[in-house]
Design an enzyme around this catalytic site. Structure first.
Site, PDB file in Angstrom:
ATOM      1  N   HIS A   4      -6.504  15.618  17.938  1.00 19.63           N
ATOM      2  CA  HIS A   4      -7.238  14.374  17.661  1.00 19.63           C
ATOM      3  C   HIS A   4      -6.879  13.202  18.555  1.00 19.63           C
ATOM      4  O   HIS A   4      -7.479  12.138  18.436  1.00 19.63           O
ATOM      5  CB  HIS A   4      -7.031  13.977  16.189  1.00 19.63           C
ATOM      6  CG  HIS A   4      -7.466  15.047  15.246  1.00 19.63           C
ATOM      7  ND1 HIS A   4      -6.602  15.979  14.727  1.00 19.63           N
ATOM      8  CD2 HIS A   4      -8.696  15.360  14.779  1.00 19.63           C
ATOM      9  CE1 HIS A   4      -7.276  16.816  13.957  1.00 19.63           C
ATOM     10  NE2 HIS A   4      -8.537  16.472  13.972  1.00 19.63           N
ATOM     11  N   GLY A  20      -7.044   0.470  10.505  1.00 20.89           N
ATOM     12  CA  GLY A  20      -7.992   1.507  10.101  1.00 20.89           C
ATOM     13  C   GLY A  20      -9.169   1.591  11.059  1.00 20.89           C
ATOM     14  O   GLY A  20      -9.645   2.675  11.413  1.00 20.89           O
ATOM     15  N   ARG A  24     -10.998  -2.684  15.752  1.00 22.50           N
ATOM     16  CA  ARG A  24      -9.945  -3.674  15.571  1.00 22.50           C
ATOM     17  C   ARG A  24      -8.743  -3.317  16.447  1.00 22.50           C
ATOM     18  O   ARG A  24      -8.022  -4.205  16.910  1.00 22.50           O
ATOM     19  CB  ARG A  24      -9.550  -3.808  14.106  1.00 22.50           C
ATOM     20  CG  ARG A  24      -8.828  -5.100  13.853  1.00 22.50           C
ATOM     21  CD  ARG A  24      -8.715  -5.439  12.394  1.00 22.50           C
ATOM     22  NE  ARG A  24      -9.993  -5.710  11.792  1.00 22.50           N
ATOM     23  CZ  ARG A  24     -10.266  -5.534  10.498  1.00 22.50           C
ATOM     24  NH1 ARG A  24      -9.336  -5.087   9.690  1.00 22.50           N
ATOM     25  NH2 ARG A  24     -11.454  -5.817  10.026  1.00 22.50           N
ATOM     26  N   ARG A  43     -13.370  11.434  19.026  1.00 20.05           N
ATOM     27  CA  ARG A  43     -14.089  11.066  17.793  1.00 20.05           C
ATOM     28  C   ARG A  43     -14.296   9.564  17.648  1.00 20.05           C
ATOM     29  O   ARG A  43     -14.500   9.067  16.529  1.00 20.05           O
ATOM     30  CB  ARG A  43     -13.360  11.588  16.545  1.00 20.05           C
ATOM     31  CG  ARG A  43     -13.434  13.094  16.424  1.00 20.05           C
ATOM     32  CD  ARG A  43     -12.633  13.596  15.252  1.00 20.05           C
ATOM     33  NE  ARG A  43     -12.726  15.046  15.189  1.00 20.05           N
ATOM     34  CZ  ARG A  43     -13.370  15.704  14.229  1.00 20.05           C
ATOM     35  NH1 ARG A  43     -13.977  15.063  13.271  1.00 20.05           N
ATOM     36  NH2 ARG A  43     -13.405  17.015  14.247  1.00 20.05           N
ATOM     37  N   ARG A  87       1.244  -0.126   9.903  1.00 21.04           N
ATOM     38  CA  ARG A  87      -0.172  -0.259   9.564  1.00 21.04           C
ATOM     39  C   ARG A  87      -0.528  -1.734   9.541  1.00 21.04           C
ATOM     40  O   ARG A  87       0.205  -2.550   8.948  1.00 21.04           O
ATOM     41  CB  ARG A  87      -0.446   0.380   8.203  1.00 21.04           C
ATOM     42  CG  ARG A  87      -1.766  -0.031   7.593  1.00 21.04           C
ATOM     43  CD  ARG A  87      -2.250   0.862   6.490  1.00 21.04           C
ATOM     44  NE  ARG A  87      -3.245   0.232   5.654  1.00 21.04           N
ATOM     45  CZ  ARG A  87      -4.482  -0.110   6.038  1.00 21.04           C
ATOM     46  NH1 ARG A  87      -4.893   0.136   7.276  1.00 21.04           N
ATOM     47  NH2 ARG A  87      -5.318  -0.705   5.210  1.00 21.04           N
ATOM     48  N   ILE A  88      -1.633  -2.094  10.204  1.00 22.71           N
ATOM     49  CA  ILE A  88      -2.174  -3.453  10.102  1.00 22.71           C
ATOM     50  C   ILE A  88      -3.578  -3.280   9.534  1.00 22.71           C
ATOM     51  O   ILE A  88      -4.402  -2.576  10.112  1.00 22.71           O
ATOM     52  CB  ILE A  88      -2.186  -4.189  11.465  1.00 22.71           C
ATOM     53  CG1 ILE A  88      -2.763  -3.319  12.593  1.00 22.71           C
ATOM     54  CG2 ILE A  88      -0.783  -4.651  11.849  1.00 22.71           C
ATOM     55  CD1 ILE A  88      -2.981  -4.064  13.913  1.00 22.71           C
ATOM     56  N   GLY A  89      -3.816  -3.848   8.362  1.00 28.35           N
ATOM     57  CA  GLY A  89      -5.113  -3.587   7.745  1.00 28.35           C
ATOM     58  C   GLY A  89      -5.455  -4.621   6.710  1.00 28.35           C
ATOM     59  O   GLY A  89      -4.736  -5.600   6.519  1.00 28.35           O
ATOM     60  N   SER A  90      -6.561  -4.384   6.040  1.00 25.86           N
ATOM     61  CA  SER A  90      -6.992  -5.311   5.003  1.00 25.86           C
ATOM     62  C   SER A  90      -6.748  -4.692   3.637  1.00 25.86           C
ATOM     63  O   SER A  90      -6.548  -3.484   3.512  1.00 25.86           O
ATOM     64  CB  SER A  90      -8.477  -5.649   5.193  1.00 25.86           C
ATOM     65  OG  SER A  90      -9.229  -4.462   5.180  1.00 25.86           O
ATOM     66  N   GLU A 162     -14.656   4.439  -9.852  1.00 23.31           N
ATOM     67  CA  GLU A 162     -15.308   4.736 -11.137  1.00 23.31           C
ATOM     68  C   GLU A 162     -14.312   4.647 -12.283  1.00 23.31           C
ATOM     69  O   GLU A 162     -14.643   4.959 -13.419  1.00 23.31           O
ATOM     70  CB  GLU A 162     -15.933   6.150 -11.106  1.00 23.31           C
ATOM     71  CG  GLU A 162     -16.957   6.364 -10.013  1.00 23.31           C
ATOM     72  CD  GLU A 162     -18.293   5.682 -10.314  1.00 23.31           C
ATOM     73  OE1 GLU A 162     -18.516   5.290 -11.464  1.00 23.31           O
ATOM     74  OE2 GLU A 162     -19.092   5.542  -9.372  1.00 23.31           O
ATOM     75  N   GLU A 179      -5.301  -0.943  -1.108  1.00 24.71           N
ATOM     76  CA  GLU A 179      -5.863  -0.451   0.156  1.00 24.71           C
ATOM     77  C   GLU A 179      -5.887   1.074   0.062  1.00 24.71           C
ATOM     78  O   GLU A 179      -5.833   1.603  -1.058  1.00 24.71           O
ATOM     79  CB  GLU A 179      -5.099  -1.004   1.363  1.00 24.71           C
ATOM     80  CG  GLU A 179      -3.592  -0.852   1.328  1.00 24.71           C
ATOM     81  CD  GLU A 179      -3.116   0.488   1.800  1.00 24.71           C
ATOM     82  OE1 GLU A 179      -2.848   1.338   0.924  1.00 24.71           O
ATOM     83  OE2 GLU A 179      -2.935   0.696   3.004  1.00 24.71           O
ATOM     84  N   MET A 180      -5.977   1.791   1.182  1.00 20.68           N
ATOM     85  CA  MET A 180      -6.197   3.226   1.070  1.00 20.68           C
ATOM     86  C   MET A 180      -5.340   4.083   2.014  1.00 20.68           C
ATOM     87  O   MET A 180      -5.664   5.254   2.215  1.00 20.68           O
ATOM     88  CB  MET A 180      -7.692   3.526   1.290  1.00 20.68           C
ATOM     89  CG  MET A 180      -8.591   2.850   0.255  1.00 20.68           C
ATOM     90  SD  MET A 180     -10.325   3.235   0.468  1.00 20.68           S
ATOM     91  CE  MET A 180     -10.344   4.970   0.088  1.00 20.68           C
ATOM     92  N   GLU A 181      -4.286   3.533   2.606  1.00 19.14           N
ATOM     93  CA  GLU A 181      -3.559   4.294   3.637  1.00 19.14           C
ATOM     94  C   GLU A 181      -2.029   4.259   3.563  1.00 19.14           C
ATOM     95  O   GLU A 181      -1.364   5.212   3.978  1.00 19.14           O
ATOM     96  CB  GLU A 181      -3.962   3.793   5.049  1.00 19.14           C
ATOM     97  CG  GLU A 181      -5.385   4.087   5.463  1.00 19.14           C
ATOM     98  CD  GLU A 181      -6.374   3.061   4.922  1.00 19.14           C
ATOM     99  OE1 GLU A 181      -5.950   1.975   4.477  1.00 19.14           O
ATOM    100  OE2 GLU A 181      -7.588   3.349   4.920  1.00 19.14           O
ATOM    101  N   SER A 203      -8.535  -9.398   2.256  1.00 14.52           N
ATOM    102  CA  SER A 203      -9.894  -9.642   2.753  1.00 14.52           C
ATOM    103  C   SER A 203     -10.900  -9.807   1.627  1.00 14.52           C
ATOM    104  O   SER A 203     -12.004 -10.302   1.829  1.00 14.52           O
ATOM    105  CB  SER A 203     -10.341  -8.486   3.652  1.00 14.52           C
ATOM    106  OG  SER A 203     -10.397  -7.286   2.904  1.00 14.52           O
ATOM    107  N   ASP A 204     -10.543  -9.342   0.435  1.00 11.68           N
ATOM    108  CA  ASP A 204     -11.421  -9.497  -0.730  1.00 11.68           C
ATOM    109  C   ASP A 204     -10.516  -9.519  -1.965  1.00 11.68           C
ATOM    110  O   ASP A 204      -9.323  -9.240  -1.850  1.00 11.68           O
ATOM    111  CB  ASP A 204     -12.474  -8.373  -0.800  1.00 11.68           C
ATOM    112  CG  ASP A 204     -11.855  -6.990  -0.751  1.00 11.68           C
ATOM    113  OD1 ASP A 204     -11.709  -6.441   0.350  1.00 11.68           O
ATOM    114  OD2 ASP A 204     -11.475  -6.467  -1.815  1.00 11.68           O
ATOM    115  N   ARG A 217     -12.225 -14.009   9.916  1.00  9.56           N
ATOM    116  CA  ARG A 217     -11.464 -12.759   9.952  1.00  9.56           C
ATOM    117  C   ARG A 217     -10.498 -12.700  11.125  1.00  9.56           C
ATOM    118  O   ARG A 217      -9.366 -12.283  10.961  1.00  9.56           O
ATOM    119  CB  ARG A 217     -12.411 -11.558   9.992  1.00  9.56           C
ATOM    120  CG  ARG A 217     -12.966 -11.307   8.616  1.00  9.56           C
ATOM    121  CD  ARG A 217     -13.883 -10.118   8.541  1.00  9.56           C
ATOM    122  NE  ARG A 217     -14.395 -10.061   7.193  1.00  9.56           N
ATOM    123  CZ  ARG A 217     -14.173  -9.090   6.321  1.00  9.56           C
ATOM    124  NH1 ARG A 217     -13.493  -8.042   6.684  1.00  9.56           N
ATOM    125  NH2 ARG A 217     -14.637  -9.156   5.109  1.00  9.56           N
TER     126      ARG A 217
END
Ligand code: HPA
Length: 234
Positions: A4, A20, A24, A43, A87-90, A162, A179-181, A203-204, A217
């Site tokens: 990858h 992510g 960015r 990819r 990791r740099i993210g929101s 959900e 977040e997700m990571e 961010s939210d 941002r």
């Protein structure tokens, strides 16, 4: 070259920042690094290597979610011998005292599940940040005009949730943001003896339903990139 990441071994620095979003990664590299070159396009998951105050740095997109991050972090660690992964993210804010634009330094990352579940099985491993990076990031953040929080976050498997009761439990237990990571990044760093940290911009917000306006941002994300770079080379 790995499956990858289409880079040669010398193309990747020992220190990697991982947003992510691949665009960015491009923005952060072009804004904060010198002598930038693109080292991965496989990819469309763009990666760039350059210098920050003379230190080699790679900024490589991770994609969204732990399965995607796990692919890139595994290859960076095992094939490119990366030592420091930030990791740099929101993230979405989960406490009233955490505002939009604030920065969160993720001391721990709670989860329902991670890609490492298969090896941990019934064990609830506690993914945590490298303390040296965390302390250095906190010191760096104090020099910026941004409110910074240190504490636990929640790495979720889903953005469109959900099961609001899960978020409620996280809020109740003082979790700062979602977040997700990060959790899987911390798992991998622990497994292979590397340094990891997640520096996140809110961010939210899940309680106030506010969201960072698009025009704000760049400035907010810029503080986060600077904190990550200063922590990496403190
Ligand atoms: N949920 C999950 N991941 C996120 C969010 C969110 O609200 N905001 C930014 N990343």
């Amino acid at each position: 070259m790995t499956i990858h990441i289409g880079a040669e071994p010398g193309d990747i620095a020992p220190t990697v920042l991982m947003p992510g979003d691949p665009y960015r990664a491009k923005w952060a590299a072009e804004t904060f690094l010198q002598d930038v070159r693109c080292i991965n396009k496989v990819r469309g998951m763009l990666g760039f290597t350059g210098n920050w105050h003379g230190h080699p740095v790679t900024i490589q997109g991770s994609g969204m979610g732990m399965p995607s991050l796990s692919i890139y972090a595994n290859e960076l660690i095992k094939d490119f011998d990366v030592q420091t992964l930030i990791r740099i993210g929101s993230c979405g804010g989960m406490q009233e005292h955490v505002g939009i634009r604030d920065v969160i330094l993720a001391m721990t990352a709670s989860t329902l599940s991670t890609p490492s579940r298969g090896i941990f099985k019934e064990l609830n491993f506690a993914p945590c940040a490298d303390y040296g990076l965390l302390a250095a990031a906190h010191k760096a953040a104090e020099t910026k005009d941004v409110l910074t929080h240190v504490g636990g976050i929640y790495s979720s498997d889903v953005f469109y949730d959900e099961r609001p009761d899960l978020n409620e439990q996280m809020v109740r237990h003082g979790i700062l943001g979602v977040e997700m990571e990060a959790a899987e990044l911390y798992n991998l760093a622990a497994r292979y003896g590397r340094r990891a940290l997640a520096v996140l911009t809110v961010s939210d917000h899940l309680i106030t339903n506010e969201a960072l306006p698009a025009e704000d941002r760049e400035k907010s994300f810029g503080d986060m990139v600077e904190i990550a770079l200063e922590a990496a080379f403190a």
